[in-house]
Design a protein around this motif. Structure first.
Motif, PDB file in Angstrom:
ATOM      1  N   TYR A 382      -2.435  29.666 -49.759  1.00 10.83           N
ATOM      2  CA  TYR A 382      -3.358  28.694 -49.162  1.00 10.83           C
ATOM      3  C   TYR A 382      -4.779  28.938 -49.643  1.00 10.83           C
ATOM      4  O   TYR A 382      -5.514  28.005 -49.973  1.00 10.83           O
ATOM      5  CB  TYR A 382      -3.301  28.785 -47.633  1.00 10.83           C
ATOM      6  CG  TYR A 382      -4.238  27.805 -46.949  1.00 10.83           C
ATOM      7  CD1 TYR A 382      -3.845  26.493 -46.735  1.00 10.83           C
ATOM      8  CD2 TYR A 382      -5.510  28.200 -46.535  1.00 10.83           C
ATOM      9  CE1 TYR A 382      -4.709  25.582 -46.118  1.00 10.83           C
ATOM     10  CE2 TYR A 382      -6.375  27.301 -45.927  1.00 10.83           C
ATOM     11  CZ  TYR A 382      -5.959  25.990 -45.713  1.00 10.83           C
ATOM     12  OH  TYR A 382      -6.829  25.098 -45.111  1.00 10.83           O
ATOM     13  N   THR A 386      -7.120  26.080 -51.585  1.00 11.80           N
ATOM     14  CA  THR A 386      -8.347  25.568 -50.970  1.00 11.80           C
ATOM     15  C   THR A 386      -9.607  26.060 -51.682  1.00 11.80           C
ATOM     16  O   THR A 386     -10.616  25.351 -51.721  1.00 11.80           O
ATOM     17  CB  THR A 386      -8.405  25.957 -49.483  1.00 11.80           C
ATOM     18  OG1 THR A 386      -8.248  27.382 -49.346  1.00 11.80           O
ATOM     19  CG2 THR A 386      -7.292  25.265 -48.713  1.00 11.80           C
ATOM     20  N   THR A 425     -12.147  24.126 -44.865  1.00  6.41           N
ATOM     21  CA  THR A 425     -10.728  24.388 -45.135  1.00  6.41           C
ATOM     22  C   THR A 425     -10.232  25.653 -44.447  1.00  6.41           C
ATOM     23  O   THR A 425      -9.098  25.694 -43.942  1.00  6.41           O
ATOM     24  CB  THR A 425     -10.487  24.487 -46.654  1.00  6.41           C
ATOM     25  OG1 THR A 425     -11.337  25.507 -47.212  1.00  6.41           O
ATOM     26  CG2 THR A 425     -10.777  23.164 -47.342  1.00  6.41           C
TER      27      THR A 425
END
Length: 442
Positions: A382, A386, A425
């Motif tokens: 992740y 991001t 984010t």
């Protein structure tokens, strides 16, 4: 009912501070190395200071593309500690140190013939380029030591020990400063002397970490021989963090390249401003390091509620420290440029840049803490995606502001947009549950 949450909050505060305060000293070692180098080299001339700025960014790119050696090791070792397997934790850390040494040697072989191209890629002027190349050629020999220090630091953080890295950092910084004074000022070796001082100091730090790791292995019965399966695990586990760091470095490389193309005073001012930013970023990252170690241990012990509680507490700590640092920059801003240069143009540019550096500190405090927490959870994929998104936001903004002659203030504004995107984010991820994976192995 009121006392129980307060006691839990106080317990989290003590745990955070126990790890974060010593981690602060270890984290600021590298920017302090470059800040002390900047203060000494800056008095050699503007071209030398600009050369250090270009070389420093190139070296940081080479080294911190491998930051997974520290961050991934911290998370993996901490999970094993949470699960109660200290021997496996030490073994995993030693595999990371062997991997660091192998990567460091490879970088010397690959990087040496590419030095002129690297300096040119950063847009260094004909006056700055020779000094940047000189510093890089010497500093490449310190890369293996720098990477071993990263991995060794990760081992100890995962073992919930941030005091030893603090002591090593204090010793390394002190030796670096003394050697820089000796080589640059006393022996008049110029910018090469600054590079040799840093290389020798980093090599000494690496030696200490190797000794500490060997003692831990002996104490817990862990093998110290290279293990191919362990090396592969260490390498593959850090892939997401490698991509995340690559996206971060693109922003920093482009920032330096744009500043270099503005002119020699601009790259010199950006070099100093960026080192102030880096010093404070690592100071804020001390809480993030605590987050990596604590989050990994809590999730390794399958304590989701504890993970949530300590996450909230660390975010507040990050925000508060960011505000304090912002006020500190504004307080010392009138006098800070004079420590690094006597060039009037550089000092004027730096005074303006420091205002934006200060305003970004509260945002940076939250961003770095959340980033560290998700690293501790092993949420590298992740973070990779991001961070790439934030980089894609930054690049067009930076180029547009450069084209319209917004100067260094425009460049720092683009960096602010990049940080705001990361804040959004990371906050969205922390509010969800998908990062809360429990057990000794993610």
């Amino acid at each position: 009912m009121v006392g129980s949450p307060l006691r839990r909050a106080n317990a989290h505060d003590r745990e955070i501070l126990r790890l974060a305060v010593p981690a602060f000293g270890a984290l600021v070692a590298e920017p302090l190395f470059l800040l002390s180098d900047s203060a000494i080299v800056g008095h050699l001339g503007t071209a030398q200071l600009g050369g250090l700025g270009v070389a420093g960014q190139a070296l940081n790119t080479l080294v911190y593309l491998c930051v997974f050696l520290a961050y991934g090791t911290t998370a993996g070792v901490a999970r094993q500690i949470g699960a109660g397997d200290v021997r496996a934790a030490v073994r995993q850390g030693i595999d990371g140190m062997w991997l660091a040494l192998a990567i460091g040697v490879a970088l010397i072989v690959v990087g040496w013939p590419l030095i002129p191209w690297i300096v040119d890629a950063f847009g260094a002027s004909p006056a700055v380029a020779p000094f940047a190349e000189t510093y890089l050629r010497v500093s490449l020999f310190g890369i293996p030591s720098m990477l071993v220090v990263l991995a060794g630091t990760g081992v100890l953080r995962g073992l919930q020990d941030t005091r030893t890295p603090l002591l090593v950092s204090i010793g390394g910084f002190s030796v670096n400063l003394l050697l820089n004074v000796l080589f640059v000022i006393v022996l008049d070796w110029g910018i090469a002397g600054s590079a040799w001082g840093t290389v020798l100091a980093q090599t000494g730090c690496a030696f200490v970490y190797v000794v500490v790791a060997l003692r831990a292995a002996r104490r817990h019965g862990a093998s110290v021989r290279p293990d191919m399966a362990g090396l592969r695990t260490s390498a593959t586990a850090g892939l997401g963090l490698l991509l995340r760091t690559a996206a971060l470095r693109i922003v920093l490389i482009v920032g330096t390249s744009i500043a270099a193309r503005m002119g020699d005073p601009e790259i010199a001012a950006y070099q100093v401003g960026f080192q102030v930013w880096t010093l404070l970023a690592f100071a804020l990252d001390a809480i993030a390091i605590a987050g990596q170690a604590i989050t990994g241990r809590y999730l390794g012990a399958s304590d989701v509620a504890g993970t949530r509680a300590v996450t909230r507490r660390m975010v507040w700590w990050g925000l508060a420290c960011g505000v304090v640092f912002a006020l500190g920059i504004l307080a010392v801003r009138p006098w800070l440029p004079g420590l690094f240069t006597s060039d009037g143009d550089v000092r004027h540019l730096l005074l303006g840049s420091l205002i934006l550096v200060a305003l970004l500190q509260p945002v940076a405090g939250v961003v770095f803490v959340l980033d560290g927490i998700l690293i501790g959870a092993g949420d590298g994929n992740y973070l990779a995606v991001t961070t790439l998104v934030a980089t894609v936001v930054f690049l067009p903004a930076a180029f547009v502001l450069y084209r319209i002659d917004a100067g260094l203030l425009g460049l720092w504004a683009a960096i602010g947009l990049w940080m705001a995107t990361r804040l959004l984010t990371l906050s969205l991820r922390a509010r969800g549950d998908r990062w809360l994976v429990t057990g000794a192995v993610r």
